[in-house]
Design a protein around this motif. Structure first.
Motif, mmCIF file in Angstrom:
data_model
loop_
_atom_site.group_PDB
_atom_site.id
_atom_site.type_symbol
_atom_site.label_atom_id
_atom_site.label_comp_id
_atom_site.label_asym_id
_atom_site.label_seq_id
_atom_site.Cartn_x
_atom_site.Cartn_y
_atom_site.Cartn_z
ATOM 1 N N THR A 30 0.872 -1.191 0.000
ATOM 2 C CA THR A 30 0.000 0.000 0.000
ATOM 3 C C THR A 30 0.902 1.232 0.000
ATOM 4 O OG1 THR A 30 -0.091 0.022 2.413
ATOM 5 C CG2 THR A 30 -1.899 -1.073 1.295
ATOM 6 N N SER A 32 -3.778 3.863 4.584
ATOM 7 C CA SER A 32 -4.551 3.195 3.528
ATOM 8 C C SER A 32 -4.468 1.671 3.641
ATOM 9 C CB SER A 32 -4.101 3.656 2.141
ATOM 10 O OG SER A 32 -2.728 3.460 1.985
ATOM 11 N N THR A 63 -7.856 0.500 4.961
ATOM 12 C CA THR A 63 -8.918 0.404 3.941
ATOM 13 C C THR A 63 -8.627 -0.750 2.979
ATOM 14 O OG1 THR A 63 -7.745 2.117 2.734
ATOM 15 C CG2 THR A 63 -9.639 2.824 3.994
ATOM 16 N N ARG A 64 -7.349 -1.037 2.736
ATOM 17 C CA ARG A 64 -6.990 -2.139 1.831
ATOM 18 C C ARG A 64 -7.504 -3.477 2.398
ATOM 19 N NH1 ARG A 64 -2.912 -4.595 -1.391
ATOM 20 N NH2 ARG A 64 -4.233 -6.157 -2.346
ATOM 21 N N ILE A 87 -11.357 7.552 6.127
ATOM 22 C CA ILE A 87 -9.887 7.586 6.208
ATOM 23 C C ILE A 87 -9.383 8.974 6.612
ATOM 24 C CG2 ILE A 87 -9.462 8.126 3.752
ATOM 25 C CD1 ILE A 87 -7.212 5.938 3.927
#
Length: 555
Positions: free
Chosen positions: A411, A416, A419-420, A515
């Motif tokens: 990532t 992030s 969220t991944r 986020i």
């Protein structure tokens, strides 16, 4: 020649370059075969340039840069390559009865006496850096004859057979050429060798400090034998040219064990080969050498000492994730702890750690390996990479049942990563409850210590620093010298962003907060973002603003 026998350590202490205690610690670590200068360089107490300046000043011996030196090829027959390599010296020129020799250690009187006896010349030493000399030995001792031999007798487009002497005889030109390419790459600290077949030629490139550079261009008709030799070394099928293949070479280069991963790919002009070099001797096994700033170092060591939970290391390919993982495992490695890894492939073998290799051909995937590991009573588990939901869920289950799990993910930054995982269809409550921290990292090139000069920051640089709430009054830039191949950079350092997931952030993740809110909270918690860590390293004179902007996104 100045016959002074003063010891190098005393000279450096007198010159105020190292302290008495640094000298003592280097002498304590030095093995019998090692030179004191090498130990001091390894520990970072001095640079090669400082070493040379002291010797030049104290002994009155001049310093010569070999980068574009007009060597006399005939002298290469007077001093053998083995002798030159063993003693790190190279003959430069002869005048009457005197032979001028570039030496990394001009106080090596034994080597000079041997040389005087074997050549009959009076020896006049000059000083050059070790890298400079080794690079020149590799370049100029590769005799013109071997290249001529190589270019003769090879018919273009003829298929090479396994038993062909040209690719098996140890002293055949093609075998020597491949050895030479490997040797040069290790000596120049290249991470990859690219062999690119083109329409009329074959280009050999090295990736040094993350940047590709052409090393040499070979005639097209050497292509088949060159690729066949590499495939034989990597135990690959040399009769198969239509599908990609992978291989591995284990070898010694200049007494260092080196592991090479070989990958072939069919292209329109023939097979392209990439060799990834894993130099066992340069593997980073110490967390203190990873370039953490103080705050991140403390936070990271706290995280890896927790008994349970997941720590993820993220970043693109070639950002040093494996080195960080191995350094963390090395730090935790003791006889009271059972550490098991599942990797694809096993890059470095670590003593006292059980390492499993993924093999998809027989169905040995990350998920399957991970399930098996859980029945082996581990304390710490390392998963090479989380590639899918199944692996992610087993890793999370392992962390929730009392294991510490270390792994990597691709990532762009630390936040992030959350969220991944959610995008991989892992439930937010599982992500929140299992992850302790995420470390995002990149590698940037270090300013060459030998040619670095302070400069005024540009207006743009001042703006970038001001935007991040920092001030800058001077920046370091390398002018380019023989040591760094005129690039101004030598070596690399990591920049980090460490997100510690505390109870409040766990709640926010479980509540599926956006986020942007997670980033705000991380900022409140004093998280040092990638760009900030990079700019702090620019401020310390370790790298340049251009390098940071090349690898870190500005938020």
């Amino acid at each position: 020649m100045v016959q002074t026998r003063k010891r190098l350590g005393d000279l450096l202490v007198e010159a105020g370059i190292i302290t008495e205690s640094q000298l003592k610690s280097a002498l304590k670590e030095k093995t019998r075969e090692q030179k004191l200068g090498d130990v001091l360089l390894q520990k970072g107490f001095i640079t090669e340039q400082q070493l040379i300046e002291v010797l030049e000043f104290q002994l009155g011996i001049p310093h010569v840069s070999l980068f574009r030196y007009p060597f006399d090829d005939k002298l290469m027959h007077i001093v053998s390559k083995e002798f030159a390599k063993r003693n790190i010296l190279i003959p430069l020129k002869k005048e009457h009865d005197r032979l001028f020799v570039a030496m990394a250690d001009p106080m090596d009187f034994f080597a000079m006496d041997d040389l005087r006896l074997s050549t009959g010349f009076e020896i006049e030493p000059v000083i050059s850096t070790k890298d400079d000399i080794l690079r020149s030995i590799n370049k100029y001792y590769e005799t013109a004859d071997s290249m001529d031999e190589l270019l003769e007798g090879f018919e273009p487009n003829v298929q090479v057979k396994v038993e062909d002497e040209r690719i098996t005889e140890e002293d055949s030109p093609i075998v020597r050429l491949v050895n030479q390419l490997l040797q040069n790459a290790v000596q120049q600290r290249a991470s990859d060798i690219h062999i690119d077949p083109q329409e009329t030629k074959v280009v050999v490139r090295y990736r040094i400090d993350g940047v590709l550079r052409t090393e040499r261009v070979l005639p097209k008709h050497t292509q088949n034998v060159l690729i066949a030799r590499i495939k034989i070394l990597g135990q690959m099928d040399i009769t198969e040219h239509r599908v990609p293949q992978d291989g591995r070479i284990k070898t010694n280069v200049d007494f260092h064990p080196v592991d090479v991963r070989v990958s072939s790919l069919p292209t329109v002009f023939g097979e392209k080969i990439v060799m990834r070099i894993l130099d066992m001797s340069s593997a980073l096994n110490d967390i203190t050498q990873l370039g953490f700033n103080e705050k991140n170092y403390e936070r990271f060591t706290d995280l890896i000492h927790k008994p349970t939970g997941i720590i993820l290391i993220t970043g693109p390919t070639g950002s040093g994730k494996s080195s960080t993982l191995y350094a963390a495992l090395n730090h935790l490695n003791s006889e009271e702890v059972n550490i098991i890894t599942v990797e694809d492939p096993v890059e470095y073998q670590l003593e006292g750690i059980n390492q499993i290799q993924v093999n998809t051909n027989v169905g040995m995937t990350f998920a399957k390996g991970l399930r098996a590991i859980l029945r082996q009573d581990p304390n710490v588990i390392m998963v090479g990479e989380i590639r899918d939901r199944e692996t992610a869920e087993i890793a999370i289950r392992a962390s929730l049942t009392g294991h510490l799990v270390l792994s990597t993910l691709h990532t762009n930054d630390a936040i992030s990563t959350i969220t991944r995982l959610v995008d991989m269809k892992v439930e937010p409550f599982l992500v929140g409850s299992s992850i302790n921290g995420v470390l995002a990292q990149r590698l940037v090139r270090k300013v060459c210590r030998d040619c670095a000069k302070p400069e005024e920051p540009t207006l743009r640089e001042k703006e970038i620093f001001a935007k991040r709430g920092l001030e800058i009054d001077k920046v370091m830039r390398g002018k380019g010298c023989g040591t760094c191949n005129m690039t101004g950079y030598k070596g690399r350092i990591a920049i980090h962003e460490l997100l510690v997931i505390n109870d409040q952030m766990k709640k926010m993740i479980m509540n599926n907060e956006p986020i942007s809110r997670l980033r705000e909270y991380a900022h409140e918690q004093d998280t040092v973002f990638l760009i900030d860590d990079g700019l702090l390293k620019v401020k310390k004179g370790l790298t340049t603003t251009e390098e940071i902007l090349r690898v870190a996104l500005q938020e």
